[in-house]
Design an enzyme around this catalytic site. Structure first.
Site, PDB file in Angstrom:
ATOM      1  CB  CYS A  75      -0.926  -0.005   1.208  1.00 51.48           C
ATOM      2  SG  CYS A  75      -0.086  -0.403   2.754  1.00 51.48           S
TER       3      CYS A  75
ATOM      4  CG  HIS B 119      -0.063   3.786   5.793  1.00 52.72           C
ATOM      5  ND1 HIS B 119       0.275   3.160   6.961  1.00 52.72           N
ATOM      6  CD2 HIS B 119      -0.345   2.780   4.912  1.00 52.72           C
ATOM      7  CE1 HIS B 119       0.206   1.843   6.805  1.00 52.72           C
ATOM      8  NE2 HIS B 119      -0.178   1.592   5.569  1.00 52.72           N
TER       9      HIS B 119
HETATM   10  P1  NAD Z   1      -5.360 -10.457   6.476  1.00 53.85           P
HETATM   11  O1  NAD Z   1      -4.748 -11.111   7.653  1.00 53.85           O
HETATM   12  O2  NAD Z   1      -6.401  -9.420   6.685  1.00 53.85           O
HETATM   13  O3  NAD Z   1      -5.987 -11.560   5.511  1.00 53.85           O
HETATM   14  C1  NAD Z   1      -5.296 -12.737   5.180  1.00 53.85           C
HETATM   15  C2  NAD Z   1      -6.294 -13.850   4.917  1.00 53.85           C
HETATM   16  O4  NAD Z   1      -5.563 -15.038   4.580  1.00 53.85           O
HETATM   17  C3  NAD Z   1      -7.159 -14.180   6.129  1.00 53.85           C
HETATM   18  O5  NAD Z   1      -8.484 -14.400   5.686  1.00 53.85           O
HETATM   19  C4  NAD Z   1      -6.541 -15.488   6.652  1.00 53.85           C
HETATM   20  O6  NAD Z   1      -7.499 -16.309   7.279  1.00 53.85           O
HETATM   21  C5  NAD Z   1      -6.062 -16.124   5.359  1.00 53.85           C
HETATM   22  N1  NAD Z   1      -4.986 -17.102   5.558  1.00 53.85           N
HETATM   23  C6  NAD Z   1      -4.072 -17.164   6.560  1.00 53.85           C
HETATM   24  N2  NAD Z   1      -3.243 -18.209   6.374  1.00 53.85           N
HETATM   25  C7  NAD Z   1      -3.658 -18.829   5.246  1.00 53.85           C
HETATM   26  C8  NAD Z   1      -3.229 -19.981   4.549  1.00 53.85           C
HETATM   27  N3  NAD Z   1      -2.185 -20.694   4.957  1.00 53.85           N
HETATM   28  N4  NAD Z   1      -3.894 -20.333   3.425  1.00 53.85           N
HETATM   29  C9  NAD Z   1      -4.949 -19.618   2.962  1.00 53.85           C
HETATM   30  N5  NAD Z   1      -5.405 -18.517   3.589  1.00 53.85           N
HETATM   31  C10 NAD Z   1      -4.772 -18.132   4.713  1.00 53.85           C
HETATM   32  O7  NAD Z   1      -4.140  -9.895   5.623  1.00 53.85           O
HETATM   33  P2  NAD Z   1      -4.177  -8.679   4.606  1.00 53.85           P
HETATM   34  O8  NAD Z   1      -4.015  -7.421   5.372  1.00 53.85           O
HETATM   35  O9  NAD Z   1      -5.332  -8.823   3.687  1.00 53.85           O
HETATM   36  O10 NAD Z   1      -2.806  -8.908   3.835  1.00 53.85           O
HETATM   37  C11 NAD Z   1      -2.711  -9.806   2.738  1.00 53.85           C
HETATM   38  C12 NAD Z   1      -1.510  -9.415   1.895  1.00 53.85           C
HETATM   39  O11 NAD Z   1      -1.718  -8.105   1.394  1.00 53.85           O
HETATM   40  C13 NAD Z   1      -0.171  -9.373   2.641  1.00 53.85           C
HETATM   41  O12 NAD Z   1       0.854  -9.710   1.752  1.00 53.85           O
HETATM   42  C14 NAD Z   1      -0.052  -7.914   3.035  1.00 53.85           C
HETATM   43  O13 NAD Z   1       1.271  -7.524   3.255  1.00 53.85           O
HETATM   44  C15 NAD Z   1      -0.647  -7.254   1.808  1.00 53.85           C
HETATM   45  N6  NAD Z   1      -1.185  -5.893   2.029  1.00 53.85           N
HETATM   46  C16 NAD Z   1      -1.860  -5.598   3.173  1.00 53.85           C
HETATM   47  C17 NAD Z   1      -2.317  -4.305   3.350  1.00 53.85           C
HETATM   48  C18 NAD Z   1      -3.017  -3.885   4.613  1.00 53.85           C
HETATM   49  O14 NAD Z   1      -2.787  -2.776   5.052  1.00 53.85           O
HETATM   50  N7  NAD Z   1      -3.851  -4.697   5.201  1.00 53.85           N
HETATM   51  C19 NAD Z   1      -2.132  -3.345   2.353  1.00 53.85           C
HETATM   52  C20 NAD Z   1      -1.503  -3.711   1.164  1.00 53.85           C
HETATM   53  C21 NAD Z   1      -1.020  -5.000   1.019  1.00 53.85           C
END
Ligand code: NAD
Length: 338
Positions: free
Chosen positions: A141, A220
């Site tokens: 992000c 942010h």
């Molecule tokens: P999150 O924790 O909100 O969601 C992750 C999901 O994956 C959850 O539903 C969880 O149950 C599931 N999960 C966990 N382990 C798993 C597995 N082994 N197999 C399948 N599913 C599984 O995370 P998020 O914030 O959505 O982040 C996801 C990605 O996006 C990460 O790489 C993060 O760095 C990136 N990201 C996050 C943000 C943010 O601010 N939240 C912003 C940009 C990018």
């Protein structure tokens, strides 16, 4: 025209938003989403009509919770042409071999390293680099936010150096763990990973970043200082920002003093989950003095990467060669004006 079949692995903060955004397109469709546990989010996925796929060892838990499951995550690979991996950071890399074995494409998120895919993606900066690729990574992000403003400025007026301080939200609003809930935490290992991550797409850019974690969940906030190659004026910079995709100029005089009002604006605009996909720049906070440019920008971490994931699907699946056509198609579907 047949629609590209998209599977979403990890229906969390990013995954559920990407699923809704794919559903809003007319050239792609969601064939399934994955959940590891039968939570309220799994139930809302079902209620929205998404087919649920789960790990083999979770099948019993979903059966016990009386939640209908279409199959295992491996079954989803048979239905999907491309997986958007939205699992937590460093979990995605464990799935790469499975996607590879299934012979399908996959997009990873910013929590994975650039080295996992060798290609990182931003819609305006390098859409064509993911053309036809099997694997790509939509950068984080914060990196997306920096590329949205720095790349167009660098294209028009070369950047000599960029210095950025990122005030980062402690956790996402739906997260009751983590923090800080009081105080500010600087990232002392410098430079922070954000600068090198921008360089995964703009390797020529001299950029240094510092970061502070703050006790807020909403957005942010970046303070950006840019040394330009030549002198310019504030109006020229504002004109560049005005015409840059997914950059929204706002004025503090309109009552938007900070990130709270930006999120309120998202609600007023009727955005899905009040999301603000655009990078928000305070017009009256942009200032040029000689070759030095100063501005503030706010990044809605939960949603700014969502339109990039849609464009990345179009590039990897060779659906639209022209980046600007894909960008405007995605924008129109999500209610983004430019
Ligand atoms: P999150 O924790 O909100 O969601 C992750 C999901 O994956 C959850 O539903 C969880 O149950 C599931 N999960 C966990 N382990 C798993 C597995 N082994 N197999 C399948 N599913 C599984 O995370 P998020 O914030 O959505 O982040 C996801 C990605 O996006 C990460 O790489 C993060 O760095 C990136 N990201 C996050 C943000 C943010 O601010 N939240 C912003 C940009 C990018």
């Amino acid at each position: 025209m047949s629609k590209v079949k998209v599977g979403i692995n990890g229906y969390g903060t990013i995954g559920k938003r990407v699923a809704d955004a794919v559903k809003a397109q007319n050239d792609m469709e969601v064939v399934g989403v994955t959940k590891t546990r039968p939570t309220f989010e799994a139930q809302t996925a079902i209620d929205k009509g998404f087919s649920l796929y789960v790990p083999e060892d979770s099948l019993k838990a979903f059966r016990d919770a009386k939640m209908p499951v279409k199959g295992t995550i491996k079954d989803l690979y048979k239905a999907a042409e491309i997986m958007v991996d939205c699992t937590p950071g460093d979990v995605g890399e464990k799935y790469k071999a499975e996607y590879e074995a299934a012979g399908i494409k996959a997009i990873f998120q910013g929590g994975e390293d650039h080295s996992l895919t060798g290609i990182s993606f931003n819609s305006t900066a390098n859409y064509s680099e993911s053309w036809g690729a099997q694997f790509s990574r939509v950068v984080s992000c914060n990196t997306t936010g920096l590329l949205r403003t720095l790349n167009p400025i660098d294209k028009k007026i070369k950047i000599k150096n960029a210095y950025v301080t990122l005030v980062r939200r402690g956790v996402d609003p739906g997260d009751s763990k983590g923090g800080p809930i009081n105080g500010l935490e600087p990232t002392v290992k410098l430079p922070t990973h954000h600068g090198p991550d921008v360089k995964s797409i703009m390797p020529w850019l001299n950029i240094n970043t510092m970061a502070i974690k703050a006790s807020t969940t909403l957005m942010h906030l970046h303070t950006v200082v840019v040394e330009l190659e030549k002198e310019t004026g504030t109006d020229e910079i504002l004109n560049i920002m005005r015409t840059s995709p997914r950059v929204k100029l706002i004025k503090s005089s309109s009552g938007i003093k900070g990130t709270a009002e930006i999120m309120e604006l998202g609600r007023e605009m009727g955005r899905n989950r009040s999301d603000m996909y655009e990078i928000v720049v305070w017009e009256d906070g942009v200032k040029v003095v000689g070759k030095m440019l100063y501005y503030y920008q706010a990044v809605h971490q939960e949603s700014d990467v969502v339109p990039e994931n849609i464009d990345c699907i179009r590039s990897m699946c060779k659906m639209e060669e022209d980046a600007s056509v894909s960008i405007s198609k995605t924008n129109k579907s999500l209610g983004i004006r430019q």
